[in-house]
Design an enzyme around this catalytic site. Structure first.
Site, PDB file in Angstrom:
ATOM      1  N   LYS A  52      53.215  -4.425 -34.032  1.00 24.83           N
ATOM      2  CA  LYS A  52      53.506  -5.365 -35.115  1.00 24.83           C
ATOM      3  C   LYS A  52      54.255  -6.582 -34.582  1.00 24.83           C
ATOM      4  CE  LYS A  52      53.281  -1.711 -38.489  1.00 24.83           C
ATOM      5  NZ  LYS A  52      53.944  -0.590 -39.138  1.00 24.83           N
ATOM      6  N   GLN A  96      59.671   1.396 -41.265  1.00 25.68           N
ATOM      7  CA  GLN A  96      58.659   2.212 -40.571  1.00 25.68           C
ATOM      8  C   GLN A  96      58.849   3.691 -40.924  1.00 25.68           C
ATOM      9  OE1 GLN A  96      56.110   0.951 -38.409  1.00 25.68           O
ATOM     10  NE2 GLN A  96      55.411   3.049 -38.713  1.00 25.68           N
ATOM     11  N   ASP A 119      54.651  -4.259 -47.078  1.00 30.89           N
ATOM     12  CA  ASP A 119      53.871  -3.026 -46.884  1.00 30.89           C
ATOM     13  C   ASP A 119      53.282  -2.519 -48.207  1.00 30.89           C
ATOM     14  OD1 ASP A 119      53.135  -1.785 -44.589  1.00 30.89           O
ATOM     15  OD2 ASP A 119      54.962  -0.608 -44.330  1.00 30.89           O
TER      16      ASP A 119
END
Ligand code: NDP
Length: 289
Positions: A52, A96, A119
């Site tokens: 990322k 994450q 996200d």
């Protein structure tokens, strides 16, 4: 013999376009910044974060990494999220997963400001997706939708089958396809007669987490097969949830692993960060034609 969908190429195109957009924003004095939080020492998470931040670098987005000790308490995690929520220079925040079991990931996702939730896991964005409103959509399903769009694959009126009902892939995938007027069936480990369902699918998305789960004899001639799975084999290579060799003989379109959906997930994350920075998210309805 199926057309192989080249996710790597589509993802590169998206990143190139975003790079131009980000360069333009920079010229106007706007610096895009993304914060990624990892708790504990998970080797897979480290690889994901590295990918990322590499993509951020390519597109021109600054990336701040917060690696927190696995023993932290919930308050520390929430304090960090709240600080990032308040910082005007931070446009997107990603936590994450997985995080250690003693921490409440749902509460953490709920705390990320919906306008920075790149996200798409905050219940506000999940709810808006269900209502067909503009929102941040989880990156893997939105990457799948982008691939279908790029290859001009018709969705409306089609029988779409999603195998897997996770919150991060299966459920938002179902909603995305439904919002585009497919008739969607979602399958899971308790589904009976899976074969009857997959055999009737025009579009199949496999998100099971089991190598070569979907074989050519389970699909209908001419179907579109999207493989979300990433399964690491003992020899270190990765393999999807679809038995590519047998499925490609019957499918009209198929995604490979690697090089299919995987690169799209990161590209859509970049796209969501740019969207967040532009404040483009509005309450308007997404047309469902
Ligand atoms: P989960 O393990 O959370 O979900 C798997 C789903 O598959 C569950 O809903 C489960 O059903 C269902 N399932 C398991 N066995 C069967 C079966 N025999 N028949 C039908 N359904 C079954 O996985 P994720 O959704 O997180 O990920 C799925 C795959 O996608 C993994 O390989 C993962 O690595 C990959 N992935 C890839 C990404 C990418 O960028 N390409 C991003 C995210 C994930 P039940 O709910 O009943 O347990």
């Amino acid at each position: 013999m199926a057309t192989i969908i080249n996710g790597k190429e589509v993802a590169q195109k998206i990143r190139n376009n975003l790079k131009e957009e980000v360069t333009e924003l920079k010229k106007n004095g706007k610096i895009l910044k993304f914060a990624v939080i990892m708790v504990g020492d998970n080797s897979a998470s480290k690889i994901y974060i590295k990918n990322k931040s590499k993509a951020c670098e390519e597109v021109g987005i600054d990336c701040e990494e917060y690696i927190l000790d696995s023993n932290i308490q919930m308050k520390e995690l929430l304090d960090l999220i709240n600080t990032l929520n308040e910082r005007e220079d931070i446009h997107g925040i990603l936590l994450q997963s997985p995080i250690p079991k003693h921490l409440d990931i749902d509460e953490a996702f709920r705390t990320i400001a919906p306008s920075k939730d790149v996200d798409g896991f905050n219940p506000v964005n999940v709810g808006k997706l269900c209502l067909g409103q503009d929102c941040f959509i989880a990156c893997t399903p939105s990457g799948v939708m982008k691939l279908l769009e790029e290859y001009n694959i018709e969705i409306e009126g089609k029988n779409a089958v999603v195998i897997g009902r996770s919150n991060i892939v299966g459920k938002p995938m179902l909603q995305c396809l439904l919002n585009k007027n497919a008739t969607v069936t979602i399958c899971h480990s308790k589904t009976k007669n899976l074969l009857d369902i997959t055999k009737n699918a025009d579009i199949i998305v496999a998100a099971v987490g089991k190598e070569k789960f979907l074989t050519g004899d389970m699909i209908k001639e001419g179907s579109v097969v999207i493989d979300v799975g990433i399964n690491r084999l003992q020899d270190g290579t990765i393999c999807g949830d679809v038995d590519f060799e047998s499925a490609k003989e019957k499918a009209s379109y198929i995604t490979p692993v690697p090089g299919g959906v995987g690169p799209m997930t990161v590209a859509m994350l970049m796209s969501n960060i740019v969207k967040a920075s532009n404040g483009r998210l509005s309450a308007k309805q997404v047309p469902s034609e």
